[in-house]
Scaffold this active site. Structure first.
Site, short mmCIF file in Angstrom:
data_model
loop_
_atom_site.label_atom_id
_atom_site.label_comp_id
_atom_site.label_asym_id
_atom_site.label_seq_id
_atom_site.Cartn_x
_atom_site.Cartn_y
_atom_site.Cartn_z
N GLU A 102 22.16 34.22 41.64
CA GLU A 102 22.80 32.93 41.99
C GLU A 102 21.80 31.82 42.31
O GLU A 102 22.18 30.64 42.36
CB GLU A 102 23.68 33.08 43.24
CG GLU A 102 24.67 34.20 43.20
CD GLU A 102 24.68 34.94 44.55
OE1 GLU A 102 25.44 34.51 45.43
OE2 GLU A 102 23.92 35.91 44.69
N ASP B 290 9.26 24.07 46.71
CA ASP B 290 8.67 25.17 47.46
C ASP B 290 9.60 26.38 47.53
O ASP B 290 10.83 26.24 47.66
CB ASP B 290 8.40 24.65 48.88
CG ASP B 290 7.66 25.62 49.76
OD1 ASP B 290 6.48 25.89 49.46
OD2 ASP B 290 8.25 26.10 50.75
C1 GLC Z 1 5.13 28.18 50.05
C2 GLC Z 1 3.90 27.37 50.31
C3 GLC Z 1 3.20 27.93 51.52
C4 GLC Z 1 4.15 27.85 52.70
C5 GLC Z 1 5.47 28.55 52.39
C6 GLC Z 1 6.52 28.22 53.43
O1 GLC Z 1 4.82 29.49 49.70
O2 GLC Z 1 3.07 27.34 49.20
O3 GLC Z 1 2.01 27.24 51.80
O4 GLC Z 1 3.56 28.43 53.83
O5 GLC Z 1 5.99 28.15 51.15
O6 GLC Z 1 6.99 26.91 53.26
#
Ligand code: GLC
Length: 460
Positions: A179, A139
């Site tokens: 980085e 993520d």
């Molecule tokens: C990413 C995810 C999203 C989430 C964000 C914060 O963009 O796809 O759904 O809210 O990260 O973790």
């Protein structure tokens, strides 16, 4: 939960609202039993403010975990803005400092420059690998490091909206620092080659492809979201595909994403009349496609009344539960149970579409089957063949051509061959085309150009 799993209090557990670790093990085993791989979402950038690490960190300036997060003097220390709008710094009265949060104040960012944080977070990957997952979707990859000098982000040219909205600034000092590639490499070396590493990267094509790493030490698949943002015209899509193909480093395998849980549904974005050609485009471009659940049915964004809103960033409409059947509860929950978000159109369900050989679901199955059977579609090179105001046509491999009418008027394109599949699924397969292929509004077709292509899709 404030961001539905993206606000983590324990990286090595299952939230009770979703079940138990035993449920998780059973899910993985059942998926594997069906030949399905399980990829977990790994959230390295932030935790919940309720995570024990953050609780310890905020307790005092002398806390051994103080440096696990980004605490700075000043209220606010600079002009940085949160992705969800408003200041990216939250003032803590008790200790007289602010902490940084790229997302919600309840999602404080970890300090990936601290080796203890790195070690702890890489340990999370080891934990889940040992538990049997097949890979990770990492993520917010571009967010993990921020400028050490805390320089102000520059104003976005032409912005005339509210100053504290994310788009008001160019996130130059908060995202995609050079980085970040060191963190990408550390994550890749932990994930290894036997598990999949997909990375969520919101970036222009030239910056995106850097996440592959220069010699295979990056992500296997840095998500390519550009189909979501491109103008829905033949010229814009052809330009994007060519630019992306040209930018890929040697040996990098492409990928295309048509929808996800953060974006309006494809059938709402391009309109239901274009949803079928969108599916044909996604499943015939070179590379791994990402298809968001429900898009294979053509689901549109669901109206969510104010009393049912749960997401702080307006993403509820694309997150409605999967309608498996038309029964109450839609096969998703028991009759009488109110799901976390409302269902959409009552007539749309997997069950109904399975009974209809011309449904969106049937189209997806036919496209996937053809893709599996065809070397051209699976691995062949991409080449643009025709671009008109209405039609985009491209060749895959030595002899498979895809022609898509992206307009709502009938159109034609100069092509010859034999129709293998059209988006309407109404019997054009086998039709011989010589010189001109006619397409109905929003229709797409896949053609075998010559004997070689027929052979490769037939007998392999
Ligand atoms: C990413 C995810 C999203 C989430 C964000 C914060 O963009 O796809 O759904 O809210 O990260 O973790």
């Amino acid at each position: 939960m404030r961001d539905f799993g993206y606000d983590i209090t324990d990286h090595c557990a299952v939230d009770p609202s979703f079940g138990t670790m035993d449920d998780f093990d059973a899910l993985v085993a059942a998926a594997h039993g069906h030949g399905i791989k399980v990829v977990l979402d790994f959230v390295p950038n932030h935790t919940s403010d309720l995570h024990p690490w953050f609780q310890e960190s905020r307790a005092s300036r002398e806390s051994p975990k103080r440096d696990w997060y980004l605490w700075r003097d000043g209220n606010p220390p600079n002009n940085w803005v949160s992705v969800f709008g408003g200041r990216a710094w939250e003032w803590d009265e008790a200790t007289g400092q602010s902490y940084y949060h790229a997302y919600l104040p309840e999602q404080p960012d970890l300090n990936w420059r601290n080796p203890d944080v790195r070690e702890a977070m890489l340990g999370v990957l080891r934990f889940w690998k040992a538990r049997g997952v097949d890979g990770f979707r990492v993520d917010a990859m571009r967010q993990v490091l921020k400028d050490l000098e805390l320089r102000d982000n520059p104003a976005a040219p032409g912005w005339d909206g509210p100053a504290d909205v994310y788009a008001s600034l160019i996130p130059k000092f908060t995202t995609d620092l050079d980085e970040v590639q060191e963190v990408v490499a550390a994550i890749r070396s932990e994930i290894g080659d036997e598990h999949l590493f997909m990375a969520e990267v919101t970036a222009p094509v030239d910056r995106l492809v850097r996440y592959y790493g220069s010699s295979g030490e990056g992500a296997h698949l840095p998500f390519n979201f550009h189909l979501i943002w491109v103008d829905w015209t033949p010229a814009a899509i052809a330009e994007l595909v060519e630019r992306y193909e040209a930018a890929l480093p040697d040996g990098a395998w492409p990928n295309w994403v048509l929808g996800n849980h953060d974006q309006s549904r494809v059938a709402s974005r391009v309109g239901p009349g274009q949803a079928r050609v969108a599916a044909m485009l996604l499943l015939t471009l070179r590379g791994t496609p990402t298809l968001y659940y429900g898009d294979e049915l053509g689901i549109v964004d669901v109206d969510v009344p104010p009393s049912r809103v749960v997401d702080p960033d307006g993403r509820d409409p694309e997150r409605s539960p999967m309608p498996w059947t038309s029964a109450p509860g839609r096969g998703f929950c028991a009759d009488g149970v109110e799901p976390w978000l409302p269902f959409g159109d009552g007539s749309m369900s997997v069950e109904a579409q399975e009974a209809d050989p011309r449904s969106m679901l049937a189209l997806h199955r036919r496209l996937l089957a053809l893709r599996r059977a065809s070397d051209d579609l699976a691995e062949g090179d991409y080449e643009t063949v025709a671009v008109s105001p209405a039609v985009l046509a491209y060749r895959r491999g030595s002899g498979t051509v895809v022609a898509l009418n992206l307009s709502d008027e009938p159109a034609s394109v100069a092509l010859s061959g034999e129709v293998l599949l059209t988006t309407e699924l109404d019997g054009r397969e086998g039709e011989r085309v010589s010189g001109s292929l006619a397409l109905r509004p929003g229709e797409g077709a896949i053609l075998a150009e010559g004997p070689r292509a027929v052979e490769s899709s037939g007998s392999g």
